[in-house]
Scaffold this motif. Structure first.
Motif, PDB file in Angstrom:
ATOM      1  N   VAL A   1      22.923 120.549 103.833  1.00 15.20           N
ATOM      2  CA  VAL A   1      22.696 119.810 105.054  1.00 15.20           C
ATOM      3  C   VAL A   1      22.124 120.552 106.039  1.00 15.20           C
ATOM      4  CG1 VAL A   1      24.028 118.398 106.714  1.00 15.20           C
ATOM      5  CG2 VAL A   1      25.000 118.381 104.526  1.00 15.20           C
ATOM      6  N   SER A   2      20.967 120.027 106.426  1.00 17.63           N
ATOM      7  CA  SER A   2      20.080 120.883 107.348  1.00 17.63           C
ATOM      8  C   SER A   2      20.790 121.471 108.567  1.00 17.63           C
ATOM      9  CB  SER A   2      18.564 120.143 107.597  1.00 17.63           C
ATOM     10  OG  SER A   2      18.803 119.151 108.267  1.00 17.63           O
ATOM     11  N   ALA A   3      21.617 120.558 109.261  1.00 19.52           N
ATOM     12  CA  ALA A   3      22.258 120.806 110.366  1.00 19.52           C
ATOM     13  C   ALA A   3      23.276 121.769 110.353  1.00 19.52           C
ATOM     14  CB  ALA A   3      22.737 119.692 111.090  1.00 19.52           C
ATOM     15  N   LEU A   4      23.745 122.039 109.007  1.00 20.46           N
ATOM     16  CA  LEU A   4      25.014 122.948 108.943  1.00 20.46           C
ATOM     17  C   LEU A   4      24.786 124.217 109.235  1.00 20.46           C
ATOM     18  CD1 LEU A   4      27.956 122.739 107.943  1.00 20.46           C
ATOM     19  CD2 LEU A   4      27.075 123.756 105.792  1.00 20.46           C
ATOM     20  N   LYS A   5      25.557 124.921 109.957  1.00 22.67           N
ATOM     21  CA  LYS A   5      25.507 126.292 110.525  1.00 22.67           C
ATOM     22  C   LYS A   5      26.952 127.172 109.707  1.00 22.67           C
ATOM     23  CE  LYS A   5      22.380 125.512 114.346  1.00 22.67           C
ATOM     24  NZ  LYS A   5      21.313 125.542 113.650  1.00 22.67           N
ATOM     25  N   VAL A   6      27.838 126.604 109.646  1.00 21.10           N
ATOM     26  CA  VAL A   6      28.956 127.226 109.248  1.00 21.10           C
ATOM     27  C   VAL A   6      29.739 126.380 108.368  1.00 21.10           C
ATOM     28  CG1 VAL A   6      31.081 128.627 109.840  1.00 21.10           C
ATOM     29  CG2 VAL A   6      28.979 128.587 111.555  1.00 21.10           C
ATOM     30  N   LEU A   7      30.221 126.783 107.298  1.00 17.02           N
ATOM     31  CA  LEU A   7      31.008 126.389 106.467  1.00 17.02           C
ATOM     32  C   LEU A   7      32.465 127.110 106.087  1.00 17.02           C
ATOM     33  CD1 LEU A   7      31.980 124.124 104.129  1.00 17.02           C
ATOM     34  CD2 LEU A   7      30.700 125.370 102.448  1.00 17.02           C
ATOM     35  N   LEU A   8      33.454 126.696 106.538  1.00 16.70           N
ATOM     36  CA  LEU A   8      34.613 127.533 106.481  1.00 16.70           C
ATOM     37  C   LEU A   8      35.569 126.952 105.267  1.00 16.70           C
ATOM     38  CD1 LEU A   8      34.420 127.054 109.621  1.00 16.70           C
ATOM     39  CD2 LEU A   8      35.751 128.982 109.752  1.00 16.70           C
ATOM     40  N   LEU A   9      35.653 127.761 104.262  1.00 17.47           N
ATOM     41  CA  LEU A   9      36.699 127.383 102.993  1.00 17.47           C
ATOM     42  C   LEU A   9      38.004 128.334 103.475  1.00 17.47           C
ATOM     43  CD1 LEU A   9      33.987 127.910 100.373  1.00 17.47           C
ATOM     44  CD2 LEU A   9      34.834 125.663 101.580  1.00 17.47           C
ATOM     45  N   VAL A  10      39.183 127.322 103.523  1.00 18.57           N
ATOM     46  CA  VAL A  10      40.153 128.022 103.800  1.00 18.57           C
ATOM     47  C   VAL A  10      41.395 127.892 102.785  1.00 18.57           C
ATOM     48  CG1 VAL A  10      42.206 127.706 105.417  1.00 18.57           C
ATOM     49  CG2 VAL A  10      39.976 127.107 106.344  1.00 18.57           C
TER      50      VAL A  10
ATOM     51  N   ALA B   1      46.271 134.366 104.095  1.00 14.43           N
ATOM     52  CA  ALA B   1      45.574 134.242 105.241  1.00 14.43           C
ATOM     53  C   ALA B   1      44.099 134.728 104.947  1.00 14.43           C
ATOM     54  CB  ALA B   1      46.161 135.065 106.278  1.00 14.43           C
ATOM     55  N   SER B   2      43.265 133.778 104.411  1.00 13.33           N
ATOM     56  CA  SER B   2      42.033 134.013 103.662  1.00 13.33           C
ATOM     57  C   SER B   2      41.133 132.904 103.938  1.00 13.33           C
ATOM     58  CB  SER B   2      42.246 134.358 102.407  1.00 13.33           C
ATOM     59  OG  SER B   2      41.072 134.881 101.956  1.00 13.33           O
ATOM     60  N   VAL B   3      39.951 133.153 104.772  1.00 14.48           N
ATOM     61  CA  VAL B   3      39.103 132.293 104.958  1.00 14.48           C
ATOM     62  C   VAL B   3      37.478 132.865 104.522  1.00 14.48           C
ATOM     63  CG1 VAL B   3      37.826 130.686 106.717  1.00 14.48           C
ATOM     64  CG2 VAL B   3      40.314 131.351 106.882  1.00 14.48           C
ATOM     65  N   THR B   4      36.775 132.053 103.664  1.00 20.77           N
ATOM     66  CA  THR B   4      35.583 132.364 103.521  1.00 20.77           C
ATOM     67  C   THR B   4      34.830 131.537 104.085  1.00 20.77           C
ATOM     68  OG1 THR B   4      36.211 132.849 101.070  1.00 20.77           O
ATOM     69  CG2 THR B   4      33.689 132.794 101.385  1.00 20.77           C
ATOM     70  N   VAL B   5      33.777 132.238 105.071  1.00 23.18           N
ATOM     71  CA  VAL B   5      32.711 131.760 105.971  1.00 23.18           C
ATOM     72  C   VAL B   5      31.258 131.918 105.237  1.00 23.18           C
ATOM     73  CG1 VAL B   5      31.555 131.707 108.020  1.00 23.18           C
ATOM     74  CG2 VAL B   5      34.182 132.397 107.782  1.00 23.18           C
ATOM     75  N   HIS B   6      30.595 130.732 105.246  1.00 23.79           N
ATOM     76  CA  HIS B   6      29.311 130.604 104.774  1.00 23.79           C
ATOM     77  C   HIS B   6      28.651 130.280 106.181  1.00 23.79           C
ATOM     78  CE1 HIS B   6      29.971 130.505 100.421  1.00 23.79           C
ATOM     79  NE2 HIS B   6      31.045 129.883 100.768  1.00 23.79           N
ATOM     80  N   ARG B   7      27.857 131.336 106.788  1.00 27.34           N
ATOM     81  CA  ARG B   7      27.160 131.314 107.896  1.00 27.34           C
ATOM     82  C   ARG B   7      25.666 131.290 107.891  1.00 27.34           C
ATOM     83  NH1 ARG B   7      29.699 132.087 112.660  1.00 27.34           N
ATOM     84  NH2 ARG B   7      31.234 133.351 111.690  1.00 27.34           N
ATOM     85  N   ARG B   8      24.967 130.132 108.154  1.00 23.81           N
ATOM     86  CA  ARG B   8      23.368 130.017 108.082  1.00 23.81           C
ATOM     87  C   ARG B   8      22.613 131.490 108.873  1.00 23.81           C
ATOM     88  NH1 ARG B   8      20.298 126.094 106.209  1.00 23.81           N
ATOM     89  NH2 ARG B   8      21.797 124.554 106.533  1.00 23.81           N
ATOM     90  N   ARG B   9      21.873 131.975 108.027  1.00 22.98           N
ATOM     91  CA  ARG B   9      21.040 133.122 108.539  1.00 22.98           C
ATOM     92  C   ARG B   9      19.708 132.764 109.430  1.00 22.98           C
ATOM     93  NH1 ARG B   9      21.279 136.680 103.525  1.00 22.98           N
ATOM     94  NH2 ARG B   9      19.772 135.241 102.868  1.00 22.98           N
ATOM     95  N   ALA B  10      19.394 133.326 110.224  1.00 21.23           N
ATOM     96  CA  ALA B  10      18.040 132.777 110.946  1.00 21.23           C
ATOM     97  C   ALA B  10      16.970 132.701 109.762  1.00 21.23           C
ATOM     98  CB  ALA B  10      17.909 133.618 112.140  1.00 21.23           C
ATOM     99  N   GLU B  11      17.135 133.734 109.116  1.00 24.45           N
ATOM    100  CA  GLU B  11      15.669 133.885 108.063  1.00 24.45           C
ATOM    101  C   GLU B  11      15.975 132.944 106.965  1.00 24.45           C
ATOM    102  OE1 GLU B  11      18.972 137.274 107.323  1.00 24.45           O
ATOM    103  OE2 GLU B  11      17.739 136.305 109.043  1.00 24.45           O
ATOM    104  N   GLY B  12      17.101 132.060 106.995  1.00 25.73           N
ATOM    105  CA  GLY B  12      17.168 131.334 105.750  1.00 25.73           C
ATOM    106  C   GLY B  12      18.187 131.752 104.862  1.00 25.73           C
ATOM    107  N   GLY B  13      19.032 130.623 104.255  1.00 23.18           N
ATOM    108  CA  GLY B  13      19.912 130.964 103.286  1.00 23.18           C
ATOM    109  C   GLY B  13      21.401 131.129 104.140  1.00 23.18           C
TER     110      GLY B  13
END
Length: 179
Positions: free
Chosen positions: A118-127, A132-144
């Motif tokens: 999804v092009s608008a997505l900046k952060v995906l949190l998998l809880v 107490a553990s959360v994996t965060v996928h955060r969009r990087r400015a350079e892509g990915g």
């Protein structure tokens, strides 16, 4: 679309992946406590600001080159919402998915992979529900996306993309998770 029309009249939820409809199972009280906490934190911190917070009753539409998918995340934040009469959102900026044993494989596989397109997505949190553990996928400015892990009730996940933070102690409040 037949899926959207039939889903609007049903009591149970179904996800739609490339023309196939999958019934969603119910979730545990633990899952619902954590998902509710995420929603409450986001809603509270975004009150009076432009982004909209949606709960698990609103779908995300993921348009792939060869098919369309609809998923129900546990919570999402959208800066440019679809019309109020729609039953889905196309441009989530933040998506929160509380994992569960029955859907873990799909959540960490096809669903995660679809959200990350999804092009608008900046952060995906998998809880994680049991620790107490959360994996965060955060969009990087350079892509990915960069992957971060937050593994302590004393930690806080900064979300500068929407000008909020997510304290893990609040996210897991009443979930009886050991630190």
């Amino acid at each position: 679309m037949d899926y959207l029309e039939s889903e609007a009249s049903r009591h149970e939820k179904h996800e739609f992946v490339g023309g196939l409809v999958f019934a969603m199972s119910g979730f545990s009280n633990l899952h619902n406590v954590i998902a509710g906490n995420a929603l409450a934190i986001l809603h509270s911190q975004l009150r009076g600001k432009a982004p909209h917070v949606f709960n698990s009753s609103t779908k995300i539409r993921v348009q792939r080159p060869d098919h369309t998918r609809f998923y129900y995340p546990d919570a999402m934040v959208v800066c440019h919402p679809n019309p109020a009469t729609d039953y889905f959102q196309d441009q989530p900026v933040v998506v929160v998915e509380v994992l569960s044993e029955s859907t873990r494989r799909a959540d960490l596989g096809e669903k995660r992979d679809a959200y990350l397109t999804v092009s608008a997505l900046k952060v995906l949190l998998l809880v994680e529900p049991d620790s107490a553990s959360v994996t965060v996928h955060r969009r990087r400015a350079e892509g990915g996306f960069a992957i971060e892990r937050h593994d302590s009730l004393e930690g806080t996940i900064p979300l500068p993309e929407i000008e909020v933070s997510l304290p893990l102690a609040e996210l897991y409040a009443r979930a009886e998770i050991p630190d």
